[in-house]
Design a protein around this motif. Structure first.
Motif, mmCIF file in Angstrom:
data_model
loop_
_atom_site.group_PDB
_atom_site.id
_atom_site.type_symbol
_atom_site.label_atom_id
_atom_site.label_comp_id
_atom_site.label_asym_id
_atom_site.label_seq_id
_atom_site.Cartn_x
_atom_site.Cartn_y
_atom_site.Cartn_z
ATOM 1 N N GLY A 154 0.812 -1.213 0.000
ATOM 2 C CA GLY A 154 0.000 0.000 0.000
ATOM 3 C C GLY A 154 0.848 1.267 0.000
ATOM 4 N N ASP A 155 2.111 1.170 -0.404
ATOM 5 C CA ASP A 155 3.043 2.303 -0.389
ATOM 6 C C ASP A 155 2.642 3.344 -1.436
ATOM 7 N N LYS A 156 2.207 4.518 -0.958
ATOM 8 C CA LYS A 156 1.733 5.593 -1.840
ATOM 9 C C LYS A 156 2.873 6.211 -2.642
ATOM 10 N N ASP A 157 4.068 6.322 -2.062
ATOM 11 C CA ASP A 157 5.204 6.907 -2.783
ATOM 12 C C ASP A 157 5.568 6.068 -4.009
ATOM 13 N N LEU A 158 5.542 4.747 -3.848
ATOM 14 C CA LEU A 158 5.839 3.874 -4.991
ATOM 15 C C LEU A 158 4.758 3.990 -6.058
ATOM 16 N N ARG A 159 3.496 4.091 -5.636
ATOM 17 C CA ARG A 159 2.411 4.277 -6.614
ATOM 18 C C ARG A 159 2.605 5.583 -7.375
ATOM 19 N N ASP A 160 3.048 6.622 -6.681
ATOM 20 C CA ASP A 160 3.296 7.905 -7.347
ATOM 21 C C ASP A 160 4.433 7.790 -8.364
#
Length: 145
Positions: free
Chosen positions: A80-86
């Protein structure tokens, strides 16, 4: 005056004009750059998921092991890592030349992450699967508007 000579000259001038028009048309449409053509979903997905990375910059817990963006995407979905999704979104934006609207769905295990916009009408789509280092399969779906 010799009419046969005039007809031959007029015929040659018309022929040269037609050849010039065809040449200009072919040169114009033959030089469509990669940025001018519409991106293809399978090509975008292949480039995105096969991009290789390494080092500790993105996933410190993986050490210096080389890994692909598919591995990063699977980790981003699972954690659920948002930075990686970004980061994945930024790469997808670059690969679609920041022009196409898209919906990238990544499924790993029981979790699904959607990146981009919900695209119901699309010009190109791709569905596939990628094997990842951590084991298992990342399912990828990309729709480009």
């Amino acid at each position: 005056m010799n009419r046969k000579g005039m007809v031959a000259i007029l015929d040659a001038v018309i022929f040269i004009a037609i050849l010039a028009f065809i040449s200009v048309t072919m040169l114009t449409f033959g030089n469509i750059s990669e940025e001018d053509r519409a991106p293809d979903a399978s090509e975008v997905c292949d480039r995105l998921m096969s991009t290789e990375m390494g080092g500790r910059g993105l996933l410190p817990e993986m050490g210096n092991t080389p890994y692909t963006m598919a591995d990063v995407a699977a980790y981003a979905v699972a954690s659920g890592d948002k930075d990686l999704r970004d980061r994945i979104k930024a790469m997808a934006d670059d690969l679609t030349f920041n022009r196409a609207r898209y919906c990238l769905e990544l499924t790993y295990g029981e979790k699904t992450v959607m990146i981009g916009e919900d695209v119901s009408v699309y010009s190109s789509s791709y569905c596939g699967e990628e094997r990842v280092i951590g084991g298992g399969t990342l399912y990828v779906s990309l729709r480009l508007a």
